[in-house]
Design a protein around this motif. Structure first.
Motif, PDB file in Angstrom:
ATOM      1  N   HIS A  64       0.864  -1.356   0.015  1.00 26.53           N
ATOM      2  CA  HIS A  64      -0.226  -0.064  -0.032  1.00 26.53           C
ATOM      3  C   HIS A  64       0.883   1.217  -0.035  1.00 26.53           C
ATOM      4  O   HIS A  64       1.708   1.190   0.767  1.00 26.53           O
ATOM      5  N   ALA A  65       0.516   2.447  -0.686  1.00 23.19           N
ATOM      6  CA  ALA A  65       1.169   3.713  -0.712  1.00 23.19           C
ATOM      7  C   ALA A  65       1.020   4.118   0.527  1.00 23.19           C
ATOM      8  O   ALA A  65      -0.234   4.407   1.131  1.00 23.19           O
ATOM      9  N   PHE A  66       1.995   5.019   0.937  1.00 20.03           N
ATOM     10  CA  PHE A  66       1.775   5.879   1.938  1.00 20.03           C
ATOM     11  C   PHE A  66       2.263   7.300   1.564  1.00 20.03           C
ATOM     12  O   PHE A  66       3.561   7.472   1.072  1.00 20.03           O
ATOM     13  N   TYR A  67       1.551   8.423   1.683  1.00 26.65           N
ATOM     14  CA  TYR A  67       1.662   9.726   1.000  1.00 26.65           C
ATOM     15  C   TYR A  67       2.353  10.388   2.435  1.00 26.65           C
ATOM     16  O   TYR A  67       1.532  10.598   3.352  1.00 26.65           O
ATOM     17  N   HIS A  68       3.287  11.031   2.162  1.00 32.23           N
ATOM     18  CA  HIS A  68       3.869  11.812   3.121  1.00 32.23           C
ATOM     19  C   HIS A  68       3.794  13.165   2.803  1.00 32.23           C
ATOM     20  O   HIS A  68       3.584  13.734   1.739  1.00 32.23           O
ATOM     21  N   SER A  69       3.680  14.072   4.227  1.00 28.57           N
ATOM     22  CA  SER A  69       3.299  15.501   3.835  1.00 28.57           C
ATOM     23  C   SER A  69       4.601  16.087   3.230  1.00 28.57           C
ATOM     24  O   SER A  69       5.871  15.758   3.309  1.00 28.57           O
ATOM     25  N   ALA A  70       4.360  17.184   2.492  1.00 28.99           N
ATOM     26  CA  ALA A  70       5.362  17.997   1.866  1.00 28.99           C
ATOM     27  C   ALA A  70       5.071  19.399   1.851  1.00 28.99           C
ATOM     28  O   ALA A  70       3.734  19.682   1.991  1.00 28.99           O
ATOM     29  N   PRO A  71       5.865  20.208   1.797  1.00 27.33           N
ATOM     30  CA  PRO A  71       5.609  21.843   1.784  1.00 27.33           C
ATOM     31  C   PRO A  71       4.533  22.041   0.614  1.00 27.33           C
ATOM     32  O   PRO A  71       4.736  21.517  -0.293  1.00 27.33           O
ATOM     33  N   GLY A  73       3.028  23.139  -2.449  1.00 26.97           N
ATOM     34  CA  GLY A  73       3.820  23.454  -3.845  1.00 26.97           C
ATOM     35  C   GLY A  73       4.831  22.204  -4.191  1.00 26.97           C
ATOM     36  O   GLY A  73       5.072  22.255  -5.553  1.00 26.97           O
ATOM     37  N   GLU A  74       4.948  21.597  -3.326  1.00 27.64           N
ATOM     38  CA  GLU A  74       6.408  20.333  -3.786  1.00 27.64           C
ATOM     39  C   GLU A  74       5.412  19.182  -3.877  1.00 27.64           C
ATOM     40  O   GLU A  74       4.406  18.859  -3.277  1.00 27.64           O
ATOM     41  N   PRO A  75       5.936  17.961  -4.632  1.00 32.60           N
ATOM     42  CA  PRO A  75       5.264  16.786  -4.795  1.00 32.60           C
ATOM     43  C   PRO A  75       5.471  16.145  -3.454  1.00 32.60           C
ATOM     44  O   PRO A  75       6.224  16.391  -2.627  1.00 32.60           O
ATOM     45  N   MET A  76       4.462  15.354  -3.447  1.00 32.89           N
ATOM     46  CA  MET A  76       4.072  14.663  -2.177  1.00 32.89           C
ATOM     47  C   MET A  76       4.975  13.220  -2.248  1.00 32.89           C
ATOM     48  O   MET A  76       4.677  12.411  -3.320  1.00 32.89           O
ATOM     49  N   PRO A  77       5.746  12.993  -1.652  1.00 33.46           N
ATOM     50  CA  PRO A  77       6.688  11.937  -1.484  1.00 33.46           C
ATOM     51  C   PRO A  77       5.888  10.688  -1.266  1.00 33.46           C
ATOM     52  O   PRO A  77       4.856  10.671  -0.190  1.00 33.46           O
ATOM     53  N   VAL A  78       6.023   9.683  -1.850  1.00 37.27           N
ATOM     54  CA  VAL A  78       5.428   8.294  -1.551  1.00 37.27           C
ATOM     55  C   VAL A  78       6.344   7.213  -1.407  1.00 37.27           C
ATOM     56  O   VAL A  78       7.152   7.066  -1.977  1.00 37.27           O
TER      57      VAL A  78
END
Length: 154
Positions: A64-71, A73-78
């Motif tokens: 399963h994907a886990f989407y990390h928070s990001a500032p 305007g920046e892409p969300m790391p997965v």
């Protein structure tokens, strides 16, 4: 003799030993992490072997994907993690972490420990046998409670 864990039974003639305290699910001492309900993600976000999967109803045995928070305007790391149903041993460890008997770090921050609960364990369970439904040869949260109530005060 030091306090011990006793397996509760429903068999005819079985009686609760005098002074023993029931700590199974449904009591204030029960483990909220249940085999078959609790899940773990592997690897943990902090790089460890595993951690509690707090997002509900994931399919066990799949990635399963886990989407990390990001500032903004920046892409969300997965990151991708395998999700599995928690074992009895993992459920006991999750309980120990939850009550602060083991350090719990979530997203790099130590979770507030539960000193009030631990104080109640020491006050109400010290010197008492504890009863749970878990087989004696299996991991059980009652062992964590016994250690906390009668061992190192941490």
């Amino acid at each position: 003799m030091s306090p011990q864990r006793i397996q509760q039974r429903r068999t005819k003639g079985w009686r609760k030993p005098e002074g023993a305290v029931a700590v199974g699910r449904g009591t204030k001492w029960g483990n909220p992490f249940k085999v078959g309900d609790a899940q773990v993600r592997m690897p943990a976000l902090d790089g460890g072997d595993w951690e509690h999967e707090g997002r509900l109803h994931k399919t066990s045995g799949e990635s399963h994907a886990f989407y990390h928070s990001a500032p903004l305007g920046e892409p969300m790391p997965v990151t991708w993690h395998q999700v599995e149903d928690a074992t009895a041993e993992q459920c006991v460890r999750l309980f120990a972490e939850r009550i602060g008997a083991e350090p719990l770090v979530h997203y790099g921050v130590r979770v507030t420990d539960h000193e009030e609960f631990r104080a109640a364990v020491r006050a109400e369970l010290a010197g008492r046998d504890l009863m749970c439904w878990c087989p004696l040869d299996q991991p059980c949260h009652a062992d964590v409670l016994l250690e906390l109530a009668n061992g190192d005060p941490r």
